[in-house]
Design an enzyme around this catalytic site. Sequence first.
Site, PDB file in Angstrom:
ATOM      1  N   TYR A 103      34.386  16.677  35.160  1.00 54.73           N
ATOM      2  CA  TYR A 103      33.517  17.083  36.255  1.00 54.73           C
ATOM      3  C   TYR A 103      34.326  17.274  37.531  1.00 54.73           C
ATOM      4  CZ  TYR A 103      28.903  17.575  38.434  1.00 54.73           C
ATOM      5  OH  TYR A 103      27.774  18.069  39.053  1.00 54.73           O
ATOM      6  N   GLY A 104      35.477  17.942  37.359  1.00 56.71           N
ATOM      7  CA  GLY A 104      36.300  18.290  38.507  1.00 56.71           C
ATOM      8  C   GLY A 104      35.879  19.638  39.063  1.00 56.71           C
ATOM      9  N   SER A 105      36.833  20.399  39.560  1.00 57.12           N
ATOM     10  CA  SER A 105      36.544  21.674  40.203  1.00 57.12           C
ATOM     11  C   SER A 105      35.744  22.604  39.296  1.00 57.12           C
ATOM     12  CB  SER A 105      37.847  22.350  40.632  1.00 57.12           C
ATOM     13  OG  SER A 105      37.595  23.641  41.150  1.00 57.12           O
ATOM     14  N   GLN A 106      36.246  22.865  38.087  1.00 57.11           N
ATOM     15  CA  GLN A 106      35.535  23.754  37.173  1.00 57.11           C
ATOM     16  C   GLN A 106      34.344  23.064  36.518  1.00 57.11           C
ATOM     17  OE1 GLN A 106      35.680  26.992  36.354  1.00 57.11           O
ATOM     18  NE2 GLN A 106      37.255  27.346  37.913  1.00 57.11           N
ATOM     19  N   GLY A 130      36.546  26.351  41.157  1.00 51.94           N
ATOM     20  CA  GLY A 130      35.191  25.986  40.819  1.00 51.94           C
ATOM     21  C   GLY A 130      34.223  26.050  41.982  1.00 51.94           C
ATOM     22  N   GLN A 182      44.173  16.878  27.258  1.00 55.35           N
ATOM     23  CA  GLN A 182      43.186  17.442  26.345  1.00 55.35           C
ATOM     24  C   GLN A 182      43.399  17.028  24.889  1.00 55.35           C
ATOM     25  OE1 GLN A 182      42.675  21.686  26.840  1.00 55.35           O
ATOM     26  NE2 GLN A 182      41.821  21.454  28.892  1.00 55.35           N
ATOM     27  N   HIS A 203      40.975  27.471  29.644  1.00 48.34           N
ATOM     28  CA  HIS A 203      42.404  27.787  29.677  1.00 48.34           C
ATOM     29  C   HIS A 203      42.915  27.598  28.257  1.00 48.34           C
ATOM     30  CE1 HIS A 203      46.461  28.323  30.931  1.00 48.34           C
ATOM     31  NE2 HIS A 203      46.800  27.050  30.987  1.00 48.34           N
ATOM     32  N   ASP A 213      45.107  19.920  31.229  1.00 46.13           N
ATOM     33  CA  ASP A 213      45.837  20.320  30.016  1.00 46.13           C
ATOM     34  C   ASP A 213      46.541  19.148  29.354  1.00 46.13           C
ATOM     35  OD1 ASP A 213      45.145  23.007  30.321  1.00 46.13           O
ATOM     36  OD2 ASP A 213      46.949  23.480  31.474  1.00 46.13           O
ATOM     37  N   ASP A 233      48.988  33.410  32.603  1.00 49.43           N
ATOM     38  CA  ASP A 233      48.587  32.430  33.603  1.00 49.43           C
ATOM     39  C   ASP A 233      49.756  31.535  34.000  1.00 49.43           C
ATOM     40  OD1 ASP A 233      46.169  31.081  35.001  1.00 49.43           O
ATOM     41  OD2 ASP A 233      47.152  29.413  33.991  1.00 49.43           O
TER      42      ASP A 233
END
Length: 349
Positions: free
Chosen positions: A25-28, A134, A86, A108, A83, A191
Amino acid sequence: MATIFYERDAKPEALRGKTIAILGYGSQGHAQAQNLRDSGYKVIVGLDPSRQSAKQAQADGMVVAPPDEAAKRADWIHVLTPDETQAQVYDQFIKPYLHPGKILGFSHGFSIHFKTIVPPNDVDVVMIAPKSPGHLLRRVYSEGRGVPSLIAIQQDATGRAHEYALAYAHGIGSTRAGVLQTTFREETESDLFGEQAVLCGGLTSLIKKGFETLVEAGYAPEIAYFECLHEMKLIVDLIYEGGLGRMRYSISNTAEYGDLTRGEQVVGDATRQAMKKTLADIQSGAFAREWIKENKDGGYNFAAMREREQKHPIEIVGAQLRSMMSWLPKEGKKPAEAPEEPTKQVVNA
């Protein structure tokens, strides 16, 4: 040219009745979860209930459950943790509940492309990657518009993975702006290259080298800061709004002539060769292996580099000058619309 999808191409009803779990529940995470909910989708957020971000999610009106419970209940599991965490999040919270017919989503492609996560063959694996932070994704959606996203299908076990992915993109508002078809490989490698060679690594190195050159030549650090860092935003905003042409139209003739005659001297063929080496390291997996090893070893080298950069003279003089700029957010604070970023402790994914 990339294929682009819009509202008319999406079938949001494909995900009606399905439960989407957002892990992180961070930026994105905060933006995608709230946009999906406001689009009428059934959303739960997977977080340790004791975390501050879980309390924020609840305050935002989201349903919150522990990560493993969220994964168990979900038809779609969307991974929005960093990343480097994950793979552990997947093994600990997702893998036991990833049954045939479920959808595993990402924003990503790093973990899938570099195989730190290897899903079973009987699940869909998709990516919807918004091309904005986000807080902007959320704000633009709330205004009735959307930001573009990339879409990619790694596995299509159900035969409907593309349909589901477009429905998700519709839910976060991206089909209002346009959704570009890509692949996990293309998104991941381009990216990483953009971050390392241009947007972050290349840009910060260029700024510091310019600052150091002026200071070493006897110019005041404060003047060097304004010329090499502060005014960067003015130029980037013009480029963002209308490309290089708008920037060149807006600056003085003297500045444009200097741009056209001196830019290649500073960033020329030698830089291009270095960029090719950077891209080759990304394509071969050398960078990914280095980054994975760095985290397995405790991230001490990363921490030391961070500390060293914080002590660079441009950061010291910059902090002093920014204290004079009343229009800027106070140091260390995030924009009001962006909640707390996730920590890097896997157990609290």
